[in-house]
Design an enzyme around this catalytic site. Structure first.
Site, PDB file in Angstrom:
ATOM      1  N   ASP A 218       0.861  -1.176   0.000  1.00 29.68           N
ATOM      2  CA  ASP A 218       0.000   0.000   0.000  1.00 29.68           C
ATOM      3  C   ASP A 218       0.901   1.230   0.000  1.00 29.68           C
ATOM      4  O   ASP A 218       1.693   1.428   0.919  1.00 29.68           O
ATOM      5  CB  ASP A 218      -0.913   0.008   1.236  1.00 29.68           C
ATOM      6  CG  ASP A 218      -1.861   1.197   1.218  1.00 29.68           C
ATOM      7  OD1 ASP A 218      -2.861   1.129   0.486  1.00 29.68           O
ATOM      8  OD2 ASP A 218      -1.582   2.190   1.913  1.00 29.68           O
ATOM      9  N   GLU A 310      -2.043  -1.434  -5.799  1.00 25.40           N
ATOM     10  CA  GLU A 310      -3.323  -0.873  -6.192  1.00 25.40           C
ATOM     11  C   GLU A 310      -3.165  -0.095  -7.481  1.00 25.40           C
ATOM     12  O   GLU A 310      -2.110   0.489  -7.715  1.00 25.40           O
ATOM     13  CB  GLU A 310      -3.761   0.094  -5.103  1.00 25.40           C
ATOM     14  CG  GLU A 310      -5.106  -0.182  -4.535  1.00 25.40           C
ATOM     15  CD  GLU A 310      -5.373   0.782  -3.386  1.00 25.40           C
ATOM     16  OE1 GLU A 310      -6.533   1.162  -3.227  1.00 25.40           O
ATOM     17  OE2 GLU A 310      -4.444   1.145  -2.668  1.00 25.40           O
ATOM     18  N   CYS A 363     -12.554  -5.182   5.337  1.00 22.72           N
ATOM     19  CA  CYS A 363     -11.898  -5.713   6.522  1.00 22.72           C
ATOM     20  C   CYS A 363     -11.029  -6.893   6.106  1.00 22.72           C
ATOM     21  O   CYS A 363     -11.505  -7.818   5.450  1.00 22.72           O
ATOM     22  CB  CYS A 363     -12.933  -6.177   7.551  1.00 22.72           C
ATOM     23  SG  CYS A 363     -12.195  -7.078   8.925  1.00 22.72           S
ATOM     24  N   CYS A 366     -12.585 -10.330   8.153  1.00 22.13           N
ATOM     25  CA  CYS A 366     -13.818 -11.034   7.840  1.00 22.13           C
ATOM     26  C   CYS A 366     -14.358 -10.695   6.454  1.00 22.13           C
ATOM     27  O   CYS A 366     -15.296 -11.330   5.977  1.00 22.13           O
ATOM     28  CB  CYS A 366     -14.890 -10.724   8.891  1.00 22.13           C
ATOM     29  SG  CYS A 366     -15.464  -9.015   8.820  1.00 22.13           S
ATOM     30  N   CYS A 382     -13.377  -2.703  12.470  1.00 28.10           N
ATOM     31  CA  CYS A 382     -14.462  -3.433  11.813  1.00 28.10           C
ATOM     32  C   CYS A 382     -15.645  -3.571  12.767  1.00 28.10           C
ATOM     33  O   CYS A 382     -15.486  -3.961  13.923  1.00 28.10           O
ATOM     34  CB  CYS A 382     -13.979  -4.817  11.388  1.00 28.10           C
ATOM     35  SG  CYS A 382     -15.271  -5.777  10.579  1.00 28.10           S
ATOM     36  N   CYS A 385     -16.399  -7.904  13.035  1.00 26.92           N
ATOM     37  CA  CYS A 385     -15.594  -8.803  13.856  1.00 26.92           C
ATOM     38  C   CYS A 385     -14.794  -8.055  14.910  1.00 26.92           C
ATOM     39  O   CYS A 385     -14.047  -8.656  15.681  1.00 26.92           O
ATOM     40  CB  CYS A 385     -14.668  -9.639  12.981  1.00 26.92           C
ATOM     41  SG  CYS A 385     -13.472  -8.663  12.081  1.00 26.92           S
ATOM     42  N   ASP A 392      -3.500   1.535   6.600  1.00 18.30           N
ATOM     43  CA  ASP A 392      -2.681   1.178   5.446  1.00 18.30           C
ATOM     44  C   ASP A 392      -2.288  -0.297   5.475  1.00 18.30           C
ATOM     45  O   ASP A 392      -2.222  -0.947   4.437  1.00 18.30           O
ATOM     46  CB  ASP A 392      -1.425   2.061   5.384  1.00 18.30           C
ATOM     47  CG  ASP A 392      -1.783   3.538   5.268  1.00 18.30           C
ATOM     48  OD1 ASP A 392      -2.863   3.831   4.711  1.00 18.30           O
ATOM     49  OD2 ASP A 392      -1.000   4.385   5.731  1.00 18.30           O
TER      50      ASP A 392
END
Ligand SMILES: [Zn+2]
Length: 459
Positions: A218, A310, A363, A366, A382, A385, A392
């Site tokens: 990232d 990305e 997330c 999960c 999250c 969960c 990052d």
């Protein structure tokens, strides 16, 4: 086994003042040829447009001008004695540099207009200001050599120029027959001249240290990069200092008497000196950044078989003024470009996640996707969960899991965007590597373990 690649070698020059004048003359000659040809093209286009408006039939129109480089060169060679009686003072490669730039500019403009070119619309080639353009000239033929002492280069017409650094790396390849010089470009960067050799190089085929290793990267603003292994790659150390210096120098320059077009004020010597200092500081920042990027991309490409990044819309983000400085500072696009060629050299691959894959909003535990995540939220929490970790790092883990999940997206080289990773489908399969044992899903690479470790650590 070896692979043949096109690679550039760039060296700083220790040119004498006379050589610098010679180089500037060549760069100026390139501009003259470009401007002359561009003016010709415009005249012919305007003429044809006017004739059409008078109703002249197509076969009666002034013949269109060919835009190819050979055609432009033919025209130039016929006209040069009149246009530039001094033409013999410069290498023919100088004029070729300008005409080539024009031929390519016109080609890009035409392709863009006809929809044959991706990206933003390309404008019609423009005349270039003498002061604003970077002087450069490219040699494609003639005696282009690195001398056997590895401290000098020989270029057509310019002769022998001393190098500021040793060209041993390239010279060894040239002597061993694993490299061939295709062209040499000399350009001024700030106050120093550089030569860049474009070479065809036979590189030994290599494989990464961990051929099955996957790492998600990232690229961030706070850190140079965050890896899915949990490693934070900091920005180069001296960058902040250099930036402070930059601000101070710019302030000092603004207090001195600069040029003013309205009053015809000429810049003072002190202003000129301040400007040189500022441009040197700018160059230092750029050098530090480039050095940091090269180190991290070389390490990633050398270590991991698969690197996932990305697909950031850099051009679009740079148009956002607020983000622009921070983003161009980290060289988002540059990391991607370097990873693309370095992974191909090291026998690995680069996977580029779809631009619309929500790596930050998902997330990594999960797979739940948040509808919104403000940029100010540095920690990902999250609601499903209860997992909480650095924003990052969460994104980097998601990127790595794109490949771990077995949805083997295509390898991407260069600019092509990979369209196979679709956010919806992937979110669903992403939990699998955590529930299945590593032995069962034969495709789970050793990094699966690393990722899991990070996950438990983060909880
Ligand atoms: Zn969750």
């Amino acid at each position: 086994m070896s692979v043949r690649v096109t690679q550039a070698y760039r060296f700083a020059l220790d040119s004498t003042p006379a050589q610098q004048r010679d180089l500037l003359r060549h760069a100026g000659a390139a501009r003259v040829a470009l401007h002359w040809a561009l003016a010709r093209v415009k005249v012919v286009m305007d003429q044809r447009a006017a004739e059409r408006s008078y109703g002249v039939t197509a076969d009666q129109l002034t013949p269109a001008m060919s835009w190819t480089l050979p055609a432009l060169r033919r025209e130039w060679n016929q006209a040069k004695r009149e246009v530039a009686p001094w033409w013999a003072q410069c290498s023919k490669e100088a004029y070729n540099t300008g005409l080539d730039a024009l031929a390519r500019g016109l080609g890009n403009w035409a392709d863009s207009r006809k929809g044959r070119r991706a990206g933003r619309a390309v404008g019609f080639p423009r005349f270039r200001s003498k002061r604003r353009t970077t002087p450069s000239v490219r040699f494609t033929t003639g005696s282009i050599r690195v001398e056997s002492d590895r401290k000098h280069v020989r270029l057509p017409r310019l002769g022998m120029i001393k190098l500021h650094e040793s060209a041993g790396k390239l010279a060894r390849r040239l002597e061993g027959g694993s490299a061939r010089i295709l062209s040499a470009t000399v350009r001024r960067d700030g106050s120093r001249w550089f030569v860049a050799f474009t070479c065809e190089v036979q590189r030994a085929e290599r494989s990464p240290v961990r051929p099955h290793g996957v790492v998600g990267v990232d690229v961030g603003v706070r850190h140079l990069a965050v890896l899915s292994t949990g490693e934070l790659v900091a920005n180069p150390r001296h960058l902040a200092t250099a930036t402070r210096r930059l601000r101070r120098l710019a302030r000092a320059m603004s207090r001195k008497v600069g040029p003013d077009k309205r009053t015809g004020q000429r810049p003072s010597n002190r202003w000129q000196r301040a400007r040189r200092g500022l441009s040197a500081a700018h160059r230092r920042v750029a050098d530090l950044r480039r050095d940091g990027l090269h180190k991290i991309t070389s390490r990633l490409a050398g270590d991991y078989g698969t690197v996932v990044v990305e697909d950031l819309h850099v051009a679009g983000m740079l148009r956002n003024r607020r983000l622009a400085k921070a983003i161009s500072d980290c060289g988002f696009g540059e990391i991607r470009r370097q990873l693309a060629y370095k992974t191909s050299w090291s026998g690995g691959r680069l996977v580029v996640a779809d631009r619309f894959y929500p790596s930050s909003k998902t997330c990594s535990g999960c797979g739940a996707v948040k509808p919104k995540l403000p940029l100010s939220a540095r920690t990902y929490v999250c609601q499903h969960c209860g997992r909480s970790l650095d924003r990052d790092l969460n994104a980097a883990i998601n990127l790595a899991q794109l490949v771990v999940a077995g949805s083997d997206p295509e390898t991407v080289n260069g600019r092509g965007a990979n369209r196979k990773t679709r956010p919806g489908g992937l979110v669903a399969v992403k939990r699998q590597p955590r529930t299945a044992t590593a032995g069962k899903t034969g495709s789970v690479p050793p990094q699966g373990g690393t990722v899991d470790q990070e996950l438990t650590h983060a909880h």
